[in-house]
Design a protein around this motif. Structure first.
Motif, mmCIF file in Angstrom:
data_model
loop_
_atom_site.group_PDB
_atom_site.id
_atom_site.type_symbol
_atom_site.label_atom_id
_atom_site.label_comp_id
_atom_site.label_asym_id
_atom_site.label_seq_id
_atom_site.Cartn_x
_atom_site.Cartn_y
_atom_site.Cartn_z
ATOM 1 N N GLY A 174 -21.207 22.531 -25.702
ATOM 2 C CA GLY A 174 -21.835 23.968 -25.638
ATOM 3 C C GLY A 174 -23.475 23.544 -25.702
ATOM 4 N N LEU A 175 -24.213 24.697 -25.265
ATOM 5 C CA LEU A 175 -25.426 24.537 -25.330
ATOM 6 C C LEU A 175 -26.224 24.324 -26.430
ATOM 7 C CD1 LEU A 175 -26.171 27.412 -22.389
ATOM 8 C CD2 LEU A 175 -26.300 24.910 -21.988
ATOM 9 N N PHE A 176 -27.316 23.616 -26.484
ATOM 10 C CA PHE A 176 -27.906 23.556 -27.854
ATOM 11 C C PHE A 176 -28.740 24.914 -28.236
ATOM 12 C CE2 PHE A 176 -27.583 19.086 -26.294
ATOM 13 C CZ PHE A 176 -26.743 18.509 -27.217
ATOM 14 N N GLY A 177 -28.937 24.865 -29.523
ATOM 15 C CA GLY A 177 -29.629 25.928 -29.986
ATOM 16 C C GLY A 177 -29.081 27.348 -30.252
ATOM 17 N N THR A 178 -29.677 28.385 -30.519
ATOM 18 C CA THR A 178 -28.927 29.546 -30.980
ATOM 19 C C THR A 178 -29.743 30.773 -30.199
ATOM 20 O OG1 THR A 178 -30.157 29.783 -33.007
ATOM 21 C CG2 THR A 178 -28.155 28.903 -33.106
ATOM 22 N N GLY A 179 -30.621 30.166 -29.341
ATOM 23 C CA GLY A 179 -31.510 31.300 -28.672
ATOM 24 C C GLY A 179 -30.503 32.161 -27.560
ATOM 25 N N PRO A 180 -31.247 32.987 -26.844
ATOM 26 C CA PRO A 180 -30.489 33.713 -25.584
ATOM 27 C C PRO A 180 -29.681 32.811 -24.839
ATOM 28 C CG PRO A 180 -32.882 34.280 -25.847
ATOM 29 C CD PRO A 180 -32.550 32.835 -26.656
ATOM 30 N N LYS A 181 -29.999 31.598 -24.435
ATOM 31 C CA LYS A 181 -29.070 31.053 -23.610
ATOM 32 C C LYS A 181 -28.991 31.566 -22.143
ATOM 33 C CE LYS A 181 -26.624 28.357 -27.114
ATOM 34 N NZ LYS A 181 -25.309 28.104 -27.749
ATOM 35 N N PRO A 182 -29.881 31.616 -21.476
ATOM 36 C CA PRO A 182 -29.942 32.485 -20.211
ATOM 37 C C PRO A 182 -28.849 31.931 -19.152
ATOM 38 C CG PRO A 182 -32.019 31.241 -20.287
ATOM 39 C CD PRO A 182 -31.312 31.215 -21.641
ATOM 40 N N GLU A 183 -28.770 30.427 -19.210
ATOM 41 C CA GLU A 183 -27.897 29.691 -18.152
ATOM 42 C C GLU A 183 -26.386 30.642 -18.324
ATOM 43 O OE1 GLU A 183 -30.382 26.531 -20.334
ATOM 44 O OE2 GLU A 183 -29.344 28.329 -20.867
ATOM 45 N N LEU A 184 -26.044 30.811 -19.677
ATOM 46 C CA LEU A 184 -24.546 31.469 -19.622
ATOM 47 C C LEU A 184 -24.548 32.785 -18.800
ATOM 48 C CD1 LEU A 184 -23.876 31.052 -23.696
ATOM 49 C CD2 LEU A 184 -23.296 29.494 -21.459
ATOM 50 N N ARG A 185 -25.551 33.501 -18.609
ATOM 51 C CA ARG A 185 -25.665 34.671 -17.843
ATOM 52 C C ARG A 185 -25.394 34.646 -16.330
ATOM 53 N NH1 ARG A 185 -29.989 36.152 -21.545
ATOM 54 N NH2 ARG A 185 -31.338 35.592 -19.852
ATOM 55 N N GLU A 186 -25.480 33.233 -16.166
ATOM 56 C CA GLU A 186 -25.224 33.060 -14.636
ATOM 57 C C GLU A 186 -23.677 32.880 -14.174
ATOM 58 O OE1 GLU A 186 -27.636 33.034 -12.231
ATOM 59 O OE2 GLU A 186 -28.972 33.840 -14.076
ATOM 60 N N LEU A 187 -22.856 32.560 -15.219
ATOM 61 C CA LEU A 187 -21.480 32.325 -15.201
ATOM 62 C C LEU A 187 -21.048 33.375 -14.502
ATOM 63 C CD1 LEU A 187 -20.466 30.361 -18.622
ATOM 64 C CD2 LEU A 187 -21.388 29.338 -16.266
ATOM 65 N N HIS A 188 -20.167 33.177 -13.469
ATOM 66 C CA HIS A 188 -19.554 34.236 -12.636
ATOM 67 C C HIS A 188 -17.986 34.148 -12.341
ATOM 68 C CE1 HIS A 188 -18.853 31.799 -9.114
ATOM 69 N NE2 HIS A 188 -19.980 31.064 -9.542
ATOM 70 N N ALA A 189 -17.332 32.872 -12.910
ATOM 71 C CA ALA A 189 -15.991 32.703 -12.845
ATOM 72 C C ALA A 189 -15.305 32.431 -14.149
ATOM 73 C CB ALA A 189 -15.804 31.642 -11.876
ATOM 74 N N PRO A 190 -13.958 32.442 -14.224
ATOM 75 C CA PRO A 190 -13.290 32.429 -15.638
ATOM 76 C C PRO A 190 -13.667 31.045 -16.153
ATOM 77 C CG PRO A 190 -11.826 33.548 -14.042
ATOM 78 C CD PRO A 190 -13.073 32.891 -13.276
ATOM 79 N N VAL A 191 -14.004 31.061 -17.621
ATOM 80 C CA VAL A 191 -14.525 29.867 -18.268
ATOM 81 C C VAL A 191 -13.469 29.515 -19.423
ATOM 82 C CG1 VAL A 191 -16.203 31.146 -19.759
ATOM 83 C CG2 VAL A 191 -16.337 28.644 -19.219
ATOM 84 N N ALA A 192 -13.291 28.269 -19.674
ATOM 85 C CA ALA A 192 -12.369 28.023 -20.761
ATOM 86 C C ALA A 192 -13.461 26.937 -21.663
ATOM 87 C CB ALA A 192 -11.340 27.488 -20.655
ATOM 88 N N TYR A 193 -13.495 27.212 -22.857
ATOM 89 C CA TYR A 193 -14.128 26.225 -23.873
ATOM 90 C C TYR A 193 -12.932 25.438 -24.760
ATOM 91 C CZ TYR A 193 -19.006 27.767 -23.112
ATOM 92 O OH TYR A 193 -20.248 27.903 -22.657
ATOM 93 N N ILE A 194 -12.912 24.350 -24.584
ATOM 94 C CA ILE A 194 -12.053 23.527 -25.481
ATOM 95 C C ILE A 194 -12.745 22.657 -26.426
ATOM 96 C CG2 ILE A 194 -9.926 21.998 -25.505
ATOM 97 C CD1 ILE A 194 -9.274 24.473 -24.070
ATOM 98 N N THR A 195 -12.483 22.779 -27.683
ATOM 99 C CA THR A 195 -13.266 21.898 -28.747
ATOM 100 C C THR A 195 -12.103 21.063 -29.658
ATOM 101 O OG1 THR A 195 -13.267 23.286 -30.608
ATOM 102 C CG2 THR A 195 -14.667 23.909 -28.883
ATOM 103 N N GLY A 196 -12.478 20.082 -30.333
ATOM 104 C CA GLY A 196 -11.866 19.452 -31.484
ATOM 105 C C GLY A 196 -11.768 19.991 -32.619
ATOM 106 N N GLY A 197 -12.091 21.268 -32.845
ATOM 107 C CA GLY A 197 -12.014 21.899 -34.175
ATOM 108 C C GLY A 197 -13.456 21.855 -34.943
ATOM 109 N N GLU A 198 -13.319 21.949 -36.350
ATOM 110 C CA GLU A 198 -14.531 22.043 -36.882
ATOM 111 C C GLU A 198 -15.274 20.464 -37.195
ATOM 112 O OE1 GLU A 198 -14.204 23.939 -40.596
ATOM 113 O OE2 GLU A 198 -13.699 26.065 -39.733
ATOM 114 N N SER A 199 -14.429 19.552 -37.175
ATOM 115 C CA SER A 199 -14.816 18.161 -37.161
ATOM 116 C C SER A 199 -15.523 17.589 -35.880
ATOM 117 C CB SER A 199 -13.609 17.239 -37.515
ATOM 118 O OG SER A 199 -12.793 17.180 -36.672
ATOM 119 N N ASP A 200 -15.410 18.610 -34.910
ATOM 120 C CA ASP A 200 -15.996 18.254 -33.595
ATOM 121 C C ASP A 200 -17.684 18.734 -33.544
ATOM 122 O OD1 ASP A 200 -17.033 18.279 -30.859
ATOM 123 O OD2 ASP A 200 -15.424 19.270 -30.242
ATOM 124 N N ILE A 201 -18.581 17.742 -33.616
ATOM 125 C CA ILE A 201 -19.918 18.108 -33.604
ATOM 126 C C ILE A 201 -20.311 19.094 -32.743
ATOM 127 C CG2 ILE A 201 -20.659 16.182 -31.842
ATOM 128 C CD1 ILE A 201 -23.162 15.406 -33.688
#
Length: 283
Positions: A174-201
């Motif tokens: 995931g993108l660093f920081g907690t700001g606006p993250k304008p890169e995400l506004r450029e996404l136009h197609a379905p997206v999936a995020y898969i993480t390793g849970g709370e122990s995942d950095i």
């Protein structure tokens, strides 16, 4: 996570063969048929290609004649230029009828760039139409996924504004920081995020991305408590590979049975107590 095994490769260096490639298909160098070739209907292999110098290509050993292969480009964790670092995982994906292009050569060193993912897409599009090429007419260039793990996930986000991208899968990232993250506004197609849970950095980064995705974008977030290194090094890529190939079968092949793992309040992963799931706009 177990160390990834680098396999010895056979390099073709014949000058005559290289010159012949000006007119006919050039056999790829470093072609390998590993012992573990995936569980799908198309036992997979990996190879390199003289026309794509910074990548490793995973594909069915025998290219299907009854279907075309959607294209998947992959960025490695740590942006590491080793195209076989995630080989168990990528062979499993390829065995289900995908062409997977990983950043880096087999056993390679150094760092990758997000532009290498675009290079992989460009190469595949060219190969699908190249006269006498082995991939001619074999690829579905209208169905393309950008994927990556950790730093490679950041690369995948960076190239996902490309209008050719059909879906993006962001693994342990995931993108660093907690700001606006304008890169995400450029996404136009379905997206999936898969993480390793709370122990995942990168879990917190993924959650913050999730909160800032375009509100109408089809999106899925799934977390399995396996940490930042996931299940990639397990036999055939473990649970992550099964989830990944089903998402790709749904998004790139229209497989509605595979889609039932992700869509709707009673989706397969929703009902699995090992998974923590969020979803939106998936039908």
């Amino acid at each position: 996570m177990r160390p990834f095994v680098r396999r010895t490769c056979v390099v073709v260096t014949s000058l005559a063969l290289a010159l012949a490639g000006l007119f006919v298909a050039v056999p790829a160098v470093n072609a390998q048929v590993p012992a573990g070739s995936g569980t799908g209907p198309y036992p997979a292999m990996y190879e390199t290609d003289l026309r794509l110098s910074n990548h490793t290509v995973y594909r069915p050993r025998t290219l299907p004649t009854d279907t075309t292969l959607p294209i998947v480009v992959w960025g490695n964790g740590a942006c590491r230029a080793d195209g076989t670092w995630f080989d168990d995982f990528l062979l499993e994906i390829a065995s289900h009828g995908f062409l997977v292009i990983a950043n880096g050569r087999p056993g390679g060193t150094g760092q990758t760039q997000a532009s290498w993912l675009t290079d992989g897409i460009d190469w595949a599009v060219r190969e699908n139409s190249r006269l006498f090429g082995k991939y001619r007419g074999k690829l579905n260039t209208t169905k393309i996924a950008a994927m990556g793990q950790s730093c490679g996930g950041l690369e995948a986000i960076e190239v996902s504004a490309d209008p050719r991208i059909t879906t993006s899968v962001i693994w342990n990232s995931g993108l660093f920081g907690t700001g606006p993250k304008p890169e995400l506004r450029e996404l136009h197609a379905p997206v999936a995020y898969i993480t390793g849970g709370e122990s995942d950095i990168a879990h917190a980064n993924a959650l913050d991305d999730w909160s800032k995705l375009p509100p109408t974008l089809p999106a899925f977030l799934g977390s399995l408590d396996v940490g930042h290194y996931g299940t990639y090094g397990q036999t055939n890529g473990g649970e992550f590979a099964q989830v990944g190939k089903d998402w790709l079968k749904w998004q790139l092949k229209g497989d509605q049975t595979a889609g039932q793992r992700f869509a709707g309040p009673s989706c397969g992963l929703c009902a699995d107590p090992d998974w923590d799931v969020q979803q939106r706009n998936l039908g």
